[in-house]
Design an enzyme around this catalytic site. Structure first.
Site, mmCIF file in Angstrom:
data_model
loop_
_atom_site.group_PDB
_atom_site.id
_atom_site.type_symbol
_atom_site.label_atom_id
_atom_site.label_comp_id
_atom_site.label_asym_id
_atom_site.label_seq_id
_atom_site.Cartn_x
_atom_site.Cartn_y
_atom_site.Cartn_z
ATOM 1 N N GLU A 78 0.966 -1.261 0.048
ATOM 2 C CA GLU A 78 0.016 0.087 -0.042
ATOM 3 C C GLU A 78 0.877 1.345 -0.006
ATOM 4 O OE1 GLU A 78 -3.016 -1.106 -0.052
ATOM 5 O OE2 GLU A 78 -2.533 -3.124 0.691
ATOM 6 N N CYS A 110 -2.228 8.990 2.744
ATOM 7 C CA CYS A 110 -1.938 8.577 1.343
ATOM 8 C C CYS A 110 -3.149 8.921 0.476
ATOM 9 C CB CYS A 110 -1.795 6.879 1.541
ATOM 10 S SG CYS A 110 -3.453 5.820 2.313
HETATM 11 P P1 NAD Z 1 8.749 4.994 4.368
HETATM 12 O O1 NAD Z 1 8.598 4.127 3.157
HETATM 13 O O2 NAD Z 1 9.829 5.670 4.640
HETATM 14 O O3 NAD Z 1 8.687 3.960 5.637
HETATM 15 C C1 NAD Z 1 7.675 2.902 5.738
HETATM 16 C C2 NAD Z 1 8.278 1.721 6.709
HETATM 17 O O4 NAD Z 1 9.144 0.923 6.066
HETATM 18 C C3 NAD Z 1 8.823 2.193 8.027
HETATM 19 O O5 NAD Z 1 8.447 1.372 8.842
HETATM 20 C C4 NAD Z 1 10.122 2.192 7.670
HETATM 21 O O6 NAD Z 1 11.145 1.726 8.799
HETATM 22 C C5 NAD Z 1 10.174 0.799 6.878
HETATM 23 N N1 NAD Z 1 11.693 0.697 6.031
HETATM 24 C C6 NAD Z 1 12.502 1.678 5.525
HETATM 25 N N2 NAD Z 1 13.530 1.105 4.935
HETATM 26 C C7 NAD Z 1 13.024 -0.122 4.484
HETATM 27 C C8 NAD Z 1 13.613 -1.020 3.820
HETATM 28 N N3 NAD Z 1 14.646 -0.902 2.989
HETATM 29 N N4 NAD Z 1 12.716 -2.314 3.714
HETATM 30 C C9 NAD Z 1 11.774 -2.479 4.444
HETATM 31 N N5 NAD Z 1 11.177 -1.611 5.208
HETATM 32 C C10 NAD Z 1 11.933 -0.480 5.242
HETATM 33 O O7 NAD Z 1 7.266 5.405 4.604
HETATM 34 P P2 NAD Z 1 6.977 6.727 5.626
HETATM 35 O O8 NAD Z 1 7.321 8.091 5.108
HETATM 36 O O9 NAD Z 1 6.972 6.012 6.979
HETATM 37 O O10 NAD Z 1 5.180 6.803 5.229
HETATM 38 C C11 NAD Z 1 4.716 7.890 4.291
HETATM 39 C C12 NAD Z 1 4.402 7.004 2.944
HETATM 40 O O11 NAD Z 1 3.455 5.866 3.121
HETATM 41 C C13 NAD Z 1 3.686 7.987 2.162
HETATM 42 O O12 NAD Z 1 4.470 7.614 0.777
HETATM 43 C C14 NAD Z 1 2.235 7.367 2.118
HETATM 44 O O13 NAD Z 1 1.525 7.834 0.803
HETATM 45 C C15 NAD Z 1 2.758 5.904 2.298
HETATM 46 N N6 NAD Z 1 1.183 5.536 2.710
HETATM 47 C C16 NAD Z 1 0.260 4.720 2.019
HETATM 48 C C17 NAD Z 1 -0.718 4.189 2.460
HETATM 49 C C18 NAD Z 1 -1.681 3.439 1.567
HETATM 50 O O14 NAD Z 1 -2.820 2.713 2.058
HETATM 51 N N7 NAD Z 1 -1.558 3.195 0.190
HETATM 52 C C19 NAD Z 1 -1.116 4.478 3.734
HETATM 53 C C20 NAD Z 1 -0.201 5.298 4.459
HETATM 54 C C21 NAD Z 1 0.821 5.697 4.129
#
Ligand code: NAD
Length: 507
Positions: A242, A276
């Site tokens: 997502e 999001c």
């Molecule tokens: P992010 O991708 O920076 O981090 C998300 C998670 O991934 C965190 O827990 C982080 O520690 C982890 N992570 C970091 N590096 C990783 C790796 N190499 N492998 C696996 N996991 C890793 O996102 P964010 O800044 O925390 O959240 C914001 C983003 O989330 C925005 O782009 C938003 O649109 C998206 N979002 C999407 C939805 C949806 O339903 N489509 C819902 C909420 C947020």
């Protein structure tokens, strides 16, 4: 020791979580050593067997008790949520009710979702068999969550996985680790078995989760989602992603302009734009453009920004998030756009950005093409609905969209020309409240979907087909104990039977 909400690089020992609205200490977190994740997953795997054997009805009781715990402890959860995110109380108050609603729905449908299905035989010859499809849980589901809704995003998918009979290994964002600990404590306090564990950390811990899970449910940015898919592919573990969005809104000339303006402002500014499915760009037909912009500016000027009580929306999670918002606005203004409100970070402490309405924007600007995730609302004038549809689809993202028109059937027709996972007509974000419908992104907004009724539970299962004789009479197969002549006759008969329908249909 590290602090979150900053450019922290080391995640070992303990860390201090700071409130981004005030800089005050929100709490302490103990980071998980990535090498410990495997043994935590092993423990979950062992406990999961009993959880699966409880059956859906047994698991429903545990989930129901958890829902009651969430309801009883809502205030405490929201207080901690505000402390670690700098949200307004209005925004913080959305998360627990959403989870209780999801739990309530899942409790209702989970028995049916995982009940075995009996399928008819495709060949008359196989009618002696009973064909059953069983839904068997993937033992450990890794949930990797973002920071924007630390309570809702941590659990909204975990609920489906627990209902399916899986154990859940949750890794919350390193920027918002505290509420996840409280949610895990609540699971234990409400009598839930040891099938829900929380591990804390950044990339290394997330990678260890992927390496030890049987399914990965990831919510976060598109860039990280790609890395998750690549890593999971090494072990051929399925993922549901997502990801980010750049949701468009289309305002037709026959729209209720006040309604569209209220929805646009709420959809863009809610949670400081860190949603999001927030409204990230608007296309308005030229005949109603001036009226719409005036109504939007009026609404935005009435907004109260600040954390906690009596405010509409709060802080951005970090200085990095603020810097993205600042860059998008600055680049747009440098290229000829005008900020009718805001246009700058707020004076005083905390990572606040003033709610900003941008006009005279176009698709050469980052504010119209990149995910901003801040309190901005860029509005573009269009000559026709066709132009609005073309521009709405001119994006690498395809999460959701909204269309405003008094003619609902016309709006639905426009919806089916938009390339995205969900469209709300005369509303925004409301599809998130429809847990019986899938919520998933197209293009780089994701793979798979959350929710979707029974599918939202089944996706955490593997199908196991069990084919058994209907009776003991006549059991036995077409083995080598038959003569070669009999085997050949049987093959001819099967071919004739299988060809009957194609022959009829081809006529
Ligand atoms: P992010 O991708 O920076 O981090 C998300 C998670 O991934 C965190 O827990 C982080 O520690 C982890 N992570 C970091 N590096 C990783 C790796 N190499 N492998 C696996 N996991 C890793 O996102 P964010 O800044 O925390 O959240 C914001 C983003 O989330 C925005 O782009 C938003 O649109 C998206 N979002 C999407 C939805 C949806 O339903 N489509 C819902 C909420 C947020």
């Amino acid at each position: 020791m590290t602090t979150t909400n900053s450019a922290a690089t080391a995640f070992s020992g303990t860390g201090t979580v700071l409130n981004p609205a005030s800089g005050e200490v929100a709490g302490e977190v103990r980071w998980t050593d990535p090498s410990d994740v495997q043994s935590i997953a092993t423990g979950l795997r062992a406990a999961q067997r009993e959880w699966e054997r409880r059956g859906a009805k047994g698991r429903a009781k545990a989930l129901a008790r958890y829902a009651v715990w969430l309801g009883d402890n809502r205030e405490e959860i929201e207080k901690l949520l505000i402390a670690e995110t700098g949200k307004s109380s209005t925004d913080a108050a959305q998360e627990v009710p959403l989870l209780i609603m999801i739990l309530s729905y899942v409790i209702k449908v989970m028995d049916k979702a995982v009940a075995p299905e009996i399928r008819p035989a495709s060949l008359p010859l196989m009618r002696v068999k009973k064909i059953a499809i069983h839904y068997r849980p993937r033992p450990v589901v890794g949930v990797i969550a973002p920071w924007n809704y630390p309570v809702a995003n941590a659990l909204m998918d975990a609920i489906g996985a627990l209902a399916a009979g899986c154990a859940v290994l949750l890794k919350p964002s390193e920027q918002t680790p505290l509420t996840a600990e409280l949610l895990r404590h609540g699971w234990q306090q409400s009598g839930g078995p040891d099938v829900f564990a929380v591990v804390q950390g950044a990339r290394e811990v997330a990678e260890a989760v992927i390496d030890n899970a049987d399914y990965v449910q990831f919510t976060g940015s598109t860039a990280t989602g790609r890395k998750v898919a690549e890593r999971a592919a090494q072990r051929l573990v399925p993922v549901s992603l997502e990801l980010g969005g750049k949701d468009p809104m289309i305002v037709c000339e026959d729209a209720d302009i006040d309604l569209a303006a209220h929805a646009a402002v709420w959809g863009a500014m809610f949670n400081a734009g860190q949603t999001c499915v927030s409204v990230e760009r608007v296309y308005v037909l030229e005949s109603v453009y001036d009226k719409f912009v005036a109504a939007v500016v009026r609404d935005v000027e009435a907004l109260q920004m600040g954390a906690g009580e009596g405010k509409h929306f709060g802080a951005l999670i970090s200085d990095q998030q603020l810097a993205i918002t600042e860059r998008h606005v600055k680049e747009a203004v440098a290229a000829g756009a005008r900020a009718l409100t805001g246009g700058r970070r707020a004076a005083g402490p905390g990572s606040f950005y003033e709610p900003t309405v941008l006009v005279d924007v176009d698709h050469s600007m980052s504010c119209m093409t990149e995910e901003t995730f801040g309190p901005t609302l860029p509005i573009m004038k269009v000559a026709s609905v066709e132009e609005a549809i073309r521009l709405a689809n001119d994006s690498v993202y395809g999460l959701s969209a909204s269309v405003f028109s008094r003619d609902v059937s016309r709006a639905k027709d426009i919806a089916l020309q938009l390339d995205c996972g969900a469209v709300n007509v005369n509303d925004v974000i409301s599809n998130l409240m429809c847990t019986s419908a899938p919520m998933g992104g197209w293009k780089t907004s994701g793979i798979g979907a959350r929710f979707g009724g029974e599918d939202g539970i089944r996706k955490f299962c593997r199908q196991e087909t069990v084919v058994a004789p209907r009776t003991n009479l006549g059991a036995g197969g077409n083995f080598y104990n038959n003569s070669l002549k009999t085997l050949a006759r049987t093959n001819r008969m099967v071919t004739r039977m299988a060809l009957a329908r194609p022959r009829r249909t081809a006529k």
